[in-house]
Design a protein around this motif. Structure first.
Motif, short mmCIF file in Angstrom:
data_model
loop_
_atom_site.label_atom_id
_atom_site.label_comp_id
_atom_site.label_asym_id
_atom_site.label_seq_id
_atom_site.Cartn_x
_atom_site.Cartn_y
_atom_site.Cartn_z
N CYS A 131 8.15 -3.85 1.08
CA CYS A 131 8.84 -2.58 1.27
C CYS A 131 10.34 -2.86 1.27
CB CYS A 131 8.46 -1.94 2.61
SG CYS A 131 6.78 -1.31 2.68
N MET A 298 6.38 4.25 -5.13
CA MET A 298 5.53 3.07 -5.19
C MET A 298 5.49 2.55 -6.62
SD MET A 298 2.38 1.59 -5.94
CE MET A 298 1.26 2.93 -6.30
N CYS A 307 6.77 -0.69 -2.20
CA CYS A 307 7.05 0.68 -1.78
C CYS A 307 8.44 0.81 -1.17
CB CYS A 307 6.02 1.13 -0.73
SG CYS A 307 4.30 1.14 -1.31
N ALA A 331 6.38 4.82 3.66
CA ALA A 331 6.37 3.72 2.68
C ALA A 331 5.68 2.49 3.26
CB ALA A 331 7.80 3.38 2.25
#
Length: 354
Positions: A131, A298, A307, A331
């Motif tokens: 992330c 994503m 993400c 996310a």
């Protein structure tokens, strides 16, 4: 099972995510700190955070949250699941060198270095997903002139030759697209039956990885009123309709093409899980209207989930401590869910065999 054993099992089964600090001129540092302060996110994944300790601590001060992390040097850290997040200190940016509210070379270097480090961890199998808090493309191009978008950067860093595509995700619906960052006048020339079918396949694969076992996909037309029987263009008749028919024949739950101005309403009403649009803004406008503060971007097609919140760096509110963590939270939860499901499909618990 004793209480301590249960806690150890919970830690071991959490997927390991790299959390990348993004553009320092915006809200990325405070969002990173807020993510690390949320118990529900810490229970969903074990974080290996990539950035500069000084920047994280400044972000925590701005966000008014307490940090509980294990600081490590870049040459001395573990990605084994643990009770506390691990912060890998690249010592690559002094807050005194940050120009808040602006895209800068220093900011671009910081973000690209952090991202590159995390990508290598994922490529080596040391983390199950990534992330990142928001990047600024202008700053990234200062540091990496070939930077078009995250897809281009990931492909360059990892020499990735497979098909990767950007998805926008809300709680109730996903948006996939056949074309992305190209001029609008070039869209029609880039449409083909094979391209549409490939997007249906990738979208279905990613939805299943996110936990939707029987995904339903609505396909948008290109032209006004989906061409209105050829009155406003032939792409629906010549390309999109045959592609949808091919996808159905291969077992995919797909329908369309539907007019773009109503396809999202139809999708929500009729229980579709995703809308496949023909170009970037055709879906982006609808998705951001429905959930700007919760939307997730994503990158699908990689061996690991990647993400980020769908919003940008928010230079206008940087340093004020008012940044909404909602999209970043979503996310992380999506990446954790996809990474855990991917690990289960592979029949392993990430890193427990090391």
């Amino acid at each position: 099972m004793a209480k301590g054993d249960a806690a150890a099992t919970t830690v071991a089964t959490r997927p390991v995510l790299a959390l990348v600090m993004g553009d320092p001129g915006g809200i990325s540092a405070e969002l990173t700190a807020k993510i690390l302060s949320l118990p529900e996110l810490r229970s969903a994944a074990h974080f290996v955070v990539i950035g500069d300790r000084r920047m994280l601590e400044e972000g925590a001060a701005v966000a008014a949250v307490d940090l509980d992390v294990d600081y490590r040097r870049s040459d001395d850290f573990s990605t084994e699941p643990a009770l506390r997040p691990v912060f890998v200190d690249l010592a690559n940016l002094d807050p005194a060198d940050v120009t808040r509210g602006e895209a800068t070379l220093a900011g671009g270097r910081f973000a690209t270095e952090n991202f590159r480090f995390a990508l290598h961890l994922a490529d080596e199998g040391r983390v199950a997903g990534i992330c990142f808090t928001p990047f600024n493309k202008k700053a990234m191009r200062y540091a990496y002139p070939g930077y078009d978008d995250e897809i281009r950067f990931v492909s360059d860093v990892l020499s990735f030759k497979g098909k990767m595509r950007e998805f926008n995700v809300l709680e109730k619906i996903w948006n996939a697209r056949v074309t992305s960052h190209i001029p609008l006048k070039a869209v029609a020339d880039h449409l083909s039956q094979d391209a549409i079918l490939a997007e249906v396949e990738l979208t279905s694969e990613c939805l299943r990885l996110a936990g939707i076992d029987t995904p339903k996909i609505a396909v948008a037309g290109l032209n006004p009123h989906a061409g209105d029987g050829g009155s406003f263009g032939m792409e629906e008749i010549d390309i999109i309709e045959p592609a949808v028919a091919r996808a159905k024949s291969e077992g995919y739950a797909v329908d369309g093409p539907f007019p773009a101005d109503t396809v999202f309403l139809r999708a929500l009403k009729e229980g579709f899980h995703a809308v496949l649009t023909m170009y970037h803004d055709q879906g982006q406008i609808a998705m951001k209207m429905m959930g700007f503060d919760k939307g997730v971007t994503m990158m699908g097609g990689l061996p690991f989930p990647l993400c980020t919140p769908a919003h940008g760096t928010a230079y206008d509110i940087a340093g004020r401590g008012v940044a909404d963590v909602g999209a970043s939270r979503e996310a992380v939860l999506l990446a954790a869910r996809m990474a855990a499901r991917q690990n289960n499909q592979q029949g392993i618990l990430h890193n427990t065999d090391k």
